[in-house]
Design an enzyme around this catalytic site. Structure first.
Site, PDB file in Angstrom:
ATOM      1  N   ASN A  21     -33.046 -26.052   9.310  1.00 16.28           N
ATOM      2  CA  ASN A  21     -33.232 -26.334   7.883  1.00 16.28           C
ATOM      3  C   ASN A  21     -32.523 -25.207   7.128  1.00 16.28           C
ATOM      4  O   ASN A  21     -33.041 -24.097   7.036  1.00 16.28           O
ATOM      5  CB  ASN A  21     -34.739 -26.356   7.571  1.00 16.28           C
ATOM      6  N   LYS A  23     -31.948 -24.902   4.033  1.00 15.50           N
ATOM      7  CA  LYS A  23     -32.440 -24.684   2.661  1.00 15.50           C
ATOM      8  C   LYS A  23     -31.248 -24.582   1.699  1.00 15.50           C
ATOM      9  O   LYS A  23     -30.246 -25.244   1.928  1.00 15.50           O
ATOM     10  CB  LYS A  23     -33.357 -23.453   2.628  1.00 15.50           C
ATOM     11  N   HIS A  67     -42.041 -30.396   2.843  1.00 12.20           N
ATOM     12  CA  HIS A  67     -41.880 -28.975   3.184  1.00 12.20           C
ATOM     13  C   HIS A  67     -42.715 -28.145   2.208  1.00 12.20           C
ATOM     14  O   HIS A  67     -42.800 -28.476   1.022  1.00 12.20           O
ATOM     15  CB  HIS A  67     -40.405 -28.572   3.113  1.00 12.20           C
ATOM     16  N   GLU A 125     -42.162 -25.500   0.687  1.00  6.51           N
ATOM     17  CA  GLU A 125     -41.457 -25.023  -0.514  1.00  6.51           C
ATOM     18  C   GLU A 125     -41.420 -26.119  -1.581  1.00  6.51           C
ATOM     19  O   GLU A 125     -41.454 -25.831  -2.779  1.00  6.51           O
ATOM     20  CB  GLU A 125     -40.046 -24.552  -0.132  1.00  6.51           C
ATOM     21  N   GLU A 155     -46.006 -26.345  10.042  1.00 10.32           N
ATOM     22  CA  GLU A 155     -45.409 -25.117   9.525  1.00 10.32           C
ATOM     23  C   GLU A 155     -46.466 -24.315   8.748  1.00 10.32           C
ATOM     24  O   GLU A 155     -46.646 -24.531   7.533  1.00 10.32           O
ATOM     25  CB  GLU A 155     -44.255 -25.458   8.589  1.00 10.32           C
ATOM     26  N   GLY A 166     -40.570 -17.759   6.946  1.00 10.87           N
ATOM     27  CA  GLY A 166     -39.712 -16.727   6.371  1.00 10.87           C
ATOM     28  C   GLY A 166     -40.335 -15.334   6.360  1.00 10.87           C
ATOM     29  O   GLY A 166     -39.830 -14.438   5.692  1.00 10.87           O
ATOM     30  N   SER A 199     -40.755 -18.852  11.273  1.00  9.53           N
ATOM     31  CA  SER A 199     -40.243 -17.653  11.956  1.00  9.53           C
ATOM     32  C   SER A 199     -39.910 -17.880  13.428  1.00  9.53           C
ATOM     33  O   SER A 199     -40.102 -17.006  14.269  1.00  9.53           O
ATOM     34  CB  SER A 199     -41.217 -16.479  11.793  1.00  9.53           C
TER      35      SER A 199
HETATM   36  P1  PGA Z   1     -38.186 -19.905   8.821  1.00 12.01           P
HETATM   37  O1  PGA Z   1     -38.353 -21.250   7.983  1.00 12.01           O
HETATM   38  O2  PGA Z   1     -37.717 -20.293  10.203  1.00 12.01           O
HETATM   39  O3  PGA Z   1     -37.164 -19.092   8.071  1.00 12.01           O
HETATM   40  O4  PGA Z   1     -39.509 -19.256   8.868  1.00 12.01           O
HETATM   41  C1  PGA Z   1     -38.862 -22.415   8.573  1.00 12.01           C
HETATM   42  C2  PGA Z   1     -38.893 -23.537   7.571  1.00 12.01           C
HETATM   43  O5  PGA Z   1     -39.143 -23.297   6.382  1.00 12.01           O
HETATM   44  O6  PGA Z   1     -38.678 -24.709   7.934  1.00 12.01           O
END
Ligand code: PGA
Length: 248
Positions: free
Chosen positions: A8, A10, A91, A93, A163, A169, A208
């Site tokens: 992903n 983003k 997601h 976000e 998640e 992140g 992560s």
């Molecule tokens: P990350 O993000 O691997 O940077 O933690 C995962 C995601 O948001 O799908």
């Protein structure tokens, strides 16, 4: 089933970066024996189509309707027409920054499946919810409301991504056993919701994930793959993740 590595990206990557990325990954992709998927920004899907025989492309978001007066939205039908194979729905976000709620996510899922896209439906708890012992309550609600009345056309059309928000992140991934515990719970929910297909729906872990922790996560019985943000931005890491996932 083959394991999934879904990148992903983003709101990252420029066209020159993408070109160099694919040049690198294509040197190794013939060796990938896993589902290797990438979700770039929607605007980058068109120039990426047909760049790889192995990498499946999809969207990070799609509209809850197939067409109409919805300025700024991207139709799942248009994504499908372009060659996208999947979309990500729910997601954290989008839930947090864009206030996307259960009913909207339910419509997005339905519209995407109707358009013939696969859906990666994301769920996950905050740190506070975990501390309050509410992880299962939160996830049960996200699945129940988000997938209400959804009909899955085939057992590969719906994937769920667990998640935990505290792991996205932050560099602080859920341990393999923390993730497995929730995946097992999700598996049970999916079997209840979809009696015929539920037991076979892939469940991905995200938060992560990196080249160091991927193997212990994928070794868990109910972890069918990973949704990867930060570590998917570097072609070396994405390639390594796919090669490691190919061993399972
Ligand atoms: P990350 O993000 O691997 O940077 O933690 C995962 C995601 O948001 O799908």
């Amino acid at each position: 089933m083959s394991k999934y590595i879904v990148g992903n990206w983003k709101m990252n990557q420029t066209l020159p970066e993408i070109k160099a990325y694919f040049e690198y990954v294509e040197k190794y992709s013939a060796k990938f024996n896993c589902e290797s998927w990438i979700a770039p920004q929607a605007i980058h899907l068109a120039p990426l189509m047909n760049k790889s025989k192995k990498i499946v492309l999809g969207a990070q978001n799609s509209a809850p309707f197939d067409k109409g007066a919805y300025t700024g939205e991207v139709s799942p039908v248009a994504l499908k027409e372009l060659g996208a194979k999947f979309t990500i729905v729910g997601h954290s976000e989008r839930r947090t920054y864009f206030k996307e709620h259960h009913a909207l996510l339910n419509k997005k899922t339905e519209a995407a499946l109707n358009a013939g896209l696969k859906v990666i439906f994301c769920v996950g708890e905050t740190a506070q919810e975990r501390n309050d012992d509410r992880t299962f309550v939160v996830i049960e609600e996200q699945l129940r409301e988000g997938l209400k009345s959804i009909i899955i056309p085939n057992p590969e059309a719906l994937l769920v991504a667990y998640e935990p928000i505290w792991a996205i992140g932050t560099g602080m991934n859920a341990t393999a056993s923390q993730a497995q515990e929730v995946h097992e719970f999700i598996r049970v929910q999916l079997k209840d919701t979809f009696p015929t297909t539920g037991k076979d729906l892939p469940i991905l872990y995200g938060g992560s994930v990196n080249t160091e922790n991927i193997e212990s996560l994928l070794a868990q019985r109910d972890i069918d793959g990973a949704l990867v943000g930060g570590a998917s931005l570097k072609p070396e890491d994405y390639t390594k993740l796919c090669l490691l996932a190919s061993k399972f």
